[in-house]
Write an enzyme that holds these catalytic residues in place. Structure first.
Site, PDB file in Angstrom:
ATOM      1  N   GLN A  13      -9.400 -15.989  39.415  1.00 32.23           N
ATOM      2  CA  GLN A  13      -8.776 -14.995  38.545  1.00 32.23           C
ATOM      3  C   GLN A  13      -7.831 -14.065  39.301  1.00 32.23           C
ATOM      4  OE1 GLN A  13     -12.312 -13.272  36.565  1.00 32.23           O
ATOM      5  NE2 GLN A  13     -11.608 -14.281  34.695  1.00 32.23           N
ATOM      6  N   GLY A  17      -5.729 -17.143  43.894  1.00 34.61           N
ATOM      7  CA  GLY A  17      -6.540 -18.196  43.301  1.00 34.61           C
ATOM      8  C   GLY A  17      -5.906 -18.805  42.064  1.00 34.61           C
ATOM      9  N   LEU A  40     -20.785 -15.600  38.791  1.00 30.14           N
ATOM     10  CA  LEU A  40     -21.242 -15.889  40.149  1.00 30.14           C
ATOM     11  C   LEU A  40     -20.786 -14.798  41.098  1.00 30.14           C
ATOM     12  CD1 LEU A  40     -22.509 -17.756  42.281  1.00 30.14           C
ATOM     13  CD2 LEU A  40     -20.305 -18.948  42.422  1.00 30.14           C
ATOM     14  N   SER A 108      -5.474 -13.259  56.472  1.00 33.56           N
ATOM     15  CA  SER A 108      -4.441 -12.243  56.263  1.00 33.56           C
ATOM     16  C   SER A 108      -3.709 -12.007  57.572  1.00 33.56           C
ATOM     17  CB  SER A 108      -5.080 -10.940  55.780  1.00 33.56           C
ATOM     18  OG  SER A 108      -4.172  -9.868  55.868  1.00 33.56           O
ATOM     19  N   SER A 109      -2.443 -11.589  57.473  1.00 37.04           N
ATOM     20  CA  SER A 109      -1.668 -11.299  58.676  1.00 37.04           C
ATOM     21  C   SER A 109      -2.210 -10.096  59.433  1.00 37.04           C
ATOM     22  CB  SER A 109      -0.204 -11.051  58.307  1.00 37.04           C
ATOM     23  OG  SER A 109      -0.087  -9.927  57.454  1.00 37.04           O
ATOM     24  N   CYS A 110      -3.073  -9.296  58.804  1.00 38.60           N
ATOM     25  CA  CYS A 110      -3.614  -8.109  59.483  1.00 38.60           C
ATOM     26  C   CYS A 110      -4.613  -8.478  60.577  1.00 38.60           C
ATOM     27  CB  CYS A 110      -4.251  -7.158  58.483  1.00 38.60           C
ATOM     28  SG  CYS A 110      -5.798  -7.758  57.794  1.00 38.60           S
ATOM     29  N   TYR A 137     -11.296  -4.663  57.378  1.00 41.35           N
ATOM     30  CA  TYR A 137     -10.879  -5.854  56.632  1.00 41.35           C
ATOM     31  C   TYR A 137     -10.430  -6.950  57.592  1.00 41.35           C
ATOM     32  CZ  TYR A 137      -7.991  -8.740  53.511  1.00 41.35           C
ATOM     33  OH  TYR A 137      -7.439  -9.787  52.817  1.00 41.35           O
ATOM     34  N   LYS A 141     -11.872 -10.824  58.205  1.00 44.58           N
ATOM     35  CA  LYS A 141     -11.047 -12.021  58.100  1.00 44.58           C
ATOM     36  C   LYS A 141     -11.073 -12.842  59.398  1.00 44.58           C
ATOM     37  CE  LYS A 141      -9.650 -12.001  53.873  1.00 44.58           C
ATOM     38  NZ  LYS A 141     -10.038 -13.103  52.971  1.00 44.58           N
ATOM     39  N   PRO A 168      -1.755 -15.876  55.395  1.00 41.86           N
ATOM     40  CA  PRO A 168      -0.534 -15.534  54.666  1.00 41.86           C
ATOM     41  C   PRO A 168       0.030 -14.188  55.078  1.00 41.86           C
ATOM     42  CG  PRO A 168      -2.445 -15.084  53.305  1.00 41.86           C
ATOM     43  CD  PRO A 168      -2.960 -15.736  54.573  1.00 41.86           C
ATOM     44  N   ASN A 170       2.418 -10.883  53.598  1.00 43.96           N
ATOM     45  CA  ASN A 170       2.238 -10.074  52.395  1.00 43.96           C
ATOM     46  C   ASN A 170       2.665 -10.868  51.165  1.00 43.96           C
ATOM     47  OD1 ASN A 170       1.649  -7.317  53.696  1.00 43.96           O
ATOM     48  ND2 ASN A 170       3.521  -7.957  54.707  1.00 43.96           N
ATOM     49  N   HIS A 184      -1.190  -3.313  46.555  1.00 47.92           N
ATOM     50  CA  HIS A 184      -0.312  -3.524  47.694  1.00 47.92           C
ATOM     51  C   HIS A 184       1.080  -2.952  47.393  1.00 47.92           C
ATOM     52  CE1 HIS A 184      -3.337  -6.670  48.889  1.00 47.92           C
ATOM     53  NE2 HIS A 184      -3.113  -6.082  50.043  1.00 47.92           N
ATOM     54  N   ARG A 192       5.546   2.071  40.030  1.00 44.34           N
ATOM     55  CA  ARG A 192       6.067   3.423  40.226  1.00 44.34           C
ATOM     56  C   ARG A 192       7.512   3.553  39.721  1.00 44.34           C
ATOM     57  NH1 ARG A 192       4.710   5.503  46.011  1.00 44.34           N
ATOM     58  NH2 ARG A 192       2.720   4.677  45.272  1.00 44.34           N
TER      59      ARG A 192
END
Length: 326
Positions: A13, A17, A40, A108-110, A137, A141, A168, A170, A184, A192
């Site tokens: 969702q 995904g 689940l 994540s790239s972080c 976070y 990862k 990935p 951003n 994000h 905005r």
């Protein structure tokens, strides 16, 4: 790809995904298994074990995660590290336990150091300090990557386990989170600027200095890359990656400043007021550009430009964002 495989998409969702499901369906995949969070809870080990024992999928795309921008990561660090650790540990272990051979984990790239050399290559992992605002976070990862590598290392030969990871840059696009505080940067800017246009506000204020550089990839490009990587022959994938560092970057290949991004979003939204920057707010890492040459050598490149992607994203916001992402 084998279109008869039973494929479980965890997090169907969410933005990523749901895009993976679109990519699978475009390729003729029909046997796709999904569960909502209400059906689940992936942080519940017993529930995840029961699910895998019943379904026994052939492939797993692990796109489920707790995600958010700088504000959300700063405000809820315990939730970000706990929920992500639990989700990936439960899904990866229980997938292995019932004999799932193929799994793709989305990172994540972080994960890369705050001051990593640009563009960031896969071997920059664990070579320096992480960005403070999203360190919990990022640690979660990194643990997911190492889970995949460890299961490959221990069970790759005896059980033919082939668990892969993609990092990935951003992402943005349809089904994004447009929450005014926890989203994000692109969905936050879209909302905005749209609200400022509707209210005829004279100015929009953006967090930070506007100087950090970021790379952005449209989510359907990301999904296409995921399916491409999942279905590469094991020998080909293994020949291009290192046994103990087998993750692959997925990026667009170019970056822009946050100021340039804000101007681009304002143009798409058709907001004509001033753009101001609040330098008392954190910038995050000064630059985050992925080196995607490894992925390119595996036969994949991004196709959707930032201008086209922003236009599509704003169209999605007008249809779904205001009603679904309060």
């Amino acid at each position: 790809m084998n279109t008869h495989y039973k494929t479980y998409v965890a997090g169907h969702q969410g933005m990523v995904g749901s895009a993976i499901i679109r990519a699978l369906q475009l390729r003729g995949q029909t046997n796709i298994v999904t569960r909502t969070h209400a059906e689940l809870d992936l942080s519940n080990q017993a529930a995840v074990r029961t699910f895998f024992e019943i379904e026994k999928p052939d492939q797993v795309y692990l796109a489920a995660a707790k995600v958010g921008g700088i504000h959300a990561n700063n405000t809820y660090p315990a939730e970000f590290i706990y929920q992500n650790l639990m989700i990936e540990a439960n899904v990866i272990h229980e997938a292995w336990r019932v004999g799932v051979r193929q799994l793709l984990f989305l990172g994540s790239s972080c994960i890369y150091p705050k001051l990593a050399a640009q563009p960031m290559t896969e071997n920059a992992l664990l070579t320096g300090e992480l960005e403070e605002t999203n360190e919990p976070y990022a640690v979660a990862k990194i643990a997911g990557i190492k889970l995949c590598e460890s299961y490959n290392r221990q069970y790759g030969q005896s059980h033919d386990v082939d668990y892969r990871s993609v990092m990935p840059t951003n992402l943005y696009g349809p089904n994004d989170n447009y929450h005014p505080e926890n989203s994000h940067v692109i969905p936050a800017l879209i909302r905005r600027f749209h609200e400022a246009k509707v209210a005829n506000s004279p100015a929009v204020t953006i967090w930070g200095s506007g100087t950090p550089r970021r790379e952005f990839l449209y989510v359907d490009d990301m999904a296409d890359a995921c399916v491409h990587i999942m279905n590469l022959d094991k020998a080909i994938y293994g020949a291009h990656t290192k046994p103990m560092q087998s993750h692959v970057n997925v990026g667009f290949g170019e970056d822009i400043t946050i100021r340039e991004l804000a101007e681009a979003v304002g143009k798409v939204v058709e907001y004509h007021g001033k753009i101001e920057f609040d330098t008392s707010k954190p910038d995050g890492a000064p630059r985050k550009l992925m080196d995607s040459s490894l992925l390119n050598s595996l036969g994949w490149e991004a196709k959707i430009s930032l201008d086209e992607g922003l236009t599509r994203a704003y169209e999605d916001f007008l249809i779904n964002g205001l009603s679904l992402r309060k």
